[in-house]
Design a protein around this motif. Structure first.
Motif, PDB file in Angstrom:
ATOM      1  N   ASP A   1      10.543  15.648   5.507  1.00 32.69           N
ATOM      2  CA  ASP A   1      10.226  14.879   4.302  1.00 32.69           C
ATOM      3  C   ASP A   1      11.422  14.081   3.795  1.00 32.69           C
ATOM      4  N   ASN A   2      12.609  14.649   3.918  1.00 32.34           N
ATOM      5  CA  ASN A   2      13.805  13.962   3.426  1.00 32.34           C
ATOM      6  C   ASN A   2      14.088  12.692   4.222  1.00 32.34           C
TER       7      ASN A   2
ATOM      8  N   LYS B   1      13.615   8.380   2.999  1.00 36.15           N
ATOM      9  CA  LYS B   1      14.614   7.303   3.044  1.00 36.15           C
ATOM     10  C   LYS B   1      13.958   5.943   3.236  1.00 36.15           C
ATOM     11  N   TYR B   2      12.766   5.921   3.826  1.00 32.60           N
ATOM     12  CA  TYR B   2      12.039   4.664   4.000  1.00 32.60           C
ATOM     13  C   TYR B   2      11.265   4.274   2.737  1.00 32.60           C
ATOM     14  N   MET B   3      11.292   5.141   1.744  1.00 32.23           N
ATOM     15  CA  MET B   3      10.643   4.842   0.473  1.00 32.23           C
ATOM     16  C   MET B   3      11.661   4.611  -0.648  1.00 32.23           C
ATOM     17  N   GLN B   4      12.918   4.861  -0.358  1.00 29.59           N
ATOM     18  CA  GLN B   4      13.954   4.769  -1.387  1.00 29.59           C
ATOM     19  C   GLN B   4      14.057   3.367  -1.981  1.00 29.59           C
TER      20      GLN B   4
ATOM     21  N   ALA C   1       0.810  -1.218   0.000  1.00 35.34           N
ATOM     22  CA  ALA C   1       0.000   0.000   0.000  1.00 35.34           C
ATOM     23  C   ALA C   1       0.843   1.268   0.000  1.00 35.34           C
ATOM     24  N   GLY C   2       2.130   1.154   0.261  1.00 35.49           N
ATOM     25  CA  GLY C   2       2.986   2.336   0.262  1.00 35.49           C
ATOM     26  C   GLY C   2       3.033   3.047   1.597  1.00 35.49           C
ATOM     27  N   SER C   3       2.805   2.295   2.684  1.00 38.81           N
ATOM     28  CA  SER C   3       2.892   2.837   4.035  1.00 38.81           C
ATOM     29  C   SER C   3       4.049   2.139   4.746  1.00 38.81           C
ATOM     30  N   VAL C   4       4.743   2.849   5.596  1.00 39.98           N
ATOM     31  CA  VAL C   4       5.901   2.270   6.279  1.00 39.98           C
ATOM     32  C   VAL C   4       5.414   1.417   7.457  1.00 39.98           C
ATOM     33  N   PRO C   5       5.719   0.115   7.468  1.00 37.23           N
ATOM     34  CA  PRO C   5       5.273  -0.737   8.573  1.00 37.23           C
ATOM     35  C   PRO C   5       6.056  -0.470   9.856  1.00 37.23           C
ATOM     36  N   LEU C   6       5.324  -0.419  10.964  1.00 31.81           N
ATOM     37  CA  LEU C   6       5.919  -0.433  12.297  1.00 31.81           C
ATOM     38  C   LEU C   6       5.832  -1.874  12.762  1.00 31.81           C
TER      39      LEU C   6
ATOM     40  N   ILE D   1      11.145  -0.948   6.768  1.00 29.52           N
ATOM     41  CA  ILE D   1      10.285  -1.025   7.948  1.00 29.52           C
ATOM     42  C   ILE D   1      10.946  -0.274   9.095  1.00 29.52           C
ATOM     43  N   ILE D   2      10.143  -0.009  10.130  1.00 26.77           N
ATOM     44  CA  ILE D   2      10.653   0.518  11.392  1.00 26.77           C
ATOM     45  C   ILE D   2      10.397  -0.549  12.444  1.00 26.77           C
TER      46      ILE D   2
END
Length: 246
Positions: free
Chosen positions: A205-206, A210-213, A160-165, A182-183
């Motif tokens: 934002d920068n 990095k979690y989307m790179q 989905a394009g969300s960063v998982p915790l 992930i985090i």
């Protein structure tokens, strides 16, 4: 034998020539006998989520490398974190952790557990992914913690394009498609410290980018190999192992 639904107190006599198969996608933490050496010796084949099983039953899909290239949507939610969970009585204090996280950052809970948001026209997995695509972060805490037990929670968020915790398997990195995607909540002292980190990412934002790179980089060959391993359907794989008589 589907172990989660089999009675614990009664087992049939194994007849000569029979092949017994242990089948389970549930965590060993919930059903510890499926990891017990003596119990496992009753069976000729194992169908489980462990990669060393005779027939591997993970929560991956063969087309996942393609699904992970789904374009990322704008983060339009008025909260920072999405949370979906049905099981409040899991094998660790997940509910308490998320409840404490809610005190420090905006978490929208859509499932029965800690619900503070509702869903209209729920179409299952498609609706879940559509909702979490609008959030920067998604809680992907497993209901039980054990090696190799990496479920759909983490993959739904990544697609989905969300960063998982994440809280779960200590070898989760072996199941990830890229670096820094992930985090891991285990890296923080607790919910308050995790919330502070999420707020910093939200304001920068920068750093968040990095979690989307990884999405613009080649998917790990090891991840692709895992998905390719699933091209043959598990039951077809089992029949092949059992031989022509099956």
């Amino acid at each position: 034998f589907h172990l989660p639904t089999m009675p614990r107190w009664r087992w049939p006599l194994k007849r000569f020539g029979q092949k017994w198969v242990m089948w389970s996608m549930e965590s060993d933490a919930y059903y510890p006998r499926q990891a017990h050496p003596f119990f496992r010796r009753l069976f000729d084949f194992r169908m489980t989520y462990h990669p060393d099983a005779d027939v591997w039953l993970p929560y991956l899909q063969p087309d996942m490398p393609v699904l992970l290239r789904t374009p990322v949507k704008d983060k339009t939610a008025d909260g920072l974190v999405a949370f979906f969970a049905r099981n409040a009585a899991c094998r660790w204090d997940r509910t308490a952790y998320v409840a404490e996280l809610m005190r420090h950052v905006a978490v929208h809970a859509y499932g029965p557990c800690l619900r503070n948001r509702t869903i209209e026209n729920d179409r299952g997995c498609a609706t879940k992914r559509e909702i979490i695509s609008r959030y920067k972060f998604t809680v992907a805490f497993e209901n039980a913690i054990g090696r190799d037990y990496v479920t759909e929670k983490i993959f739904d968020a990544l697609i989905a394009g969300s960063v998982p915790l994440y809280v779960g398997a200590d070898n989760v990195d072996e199941f990830l498609p890229g670096d820094r995607c992930i985090i891991n909540a285990a890296d923080f002292a607790g919910p308050r410290e995790l919330a502070e980190y999420l707020r910093r990412l939200d304001a920068d934002d920068n750093e968040y980018a990095k979690y989307m790179q990884w999405r613009s980089e080649p998917i790990r060959p090891s991840f692709i190999a895992k998905c390719e391993r699933l091209r043959e359907r598990p039951l077809h794989n089992l029949c092949r192992l059992l031989g022509p008589s099956a």
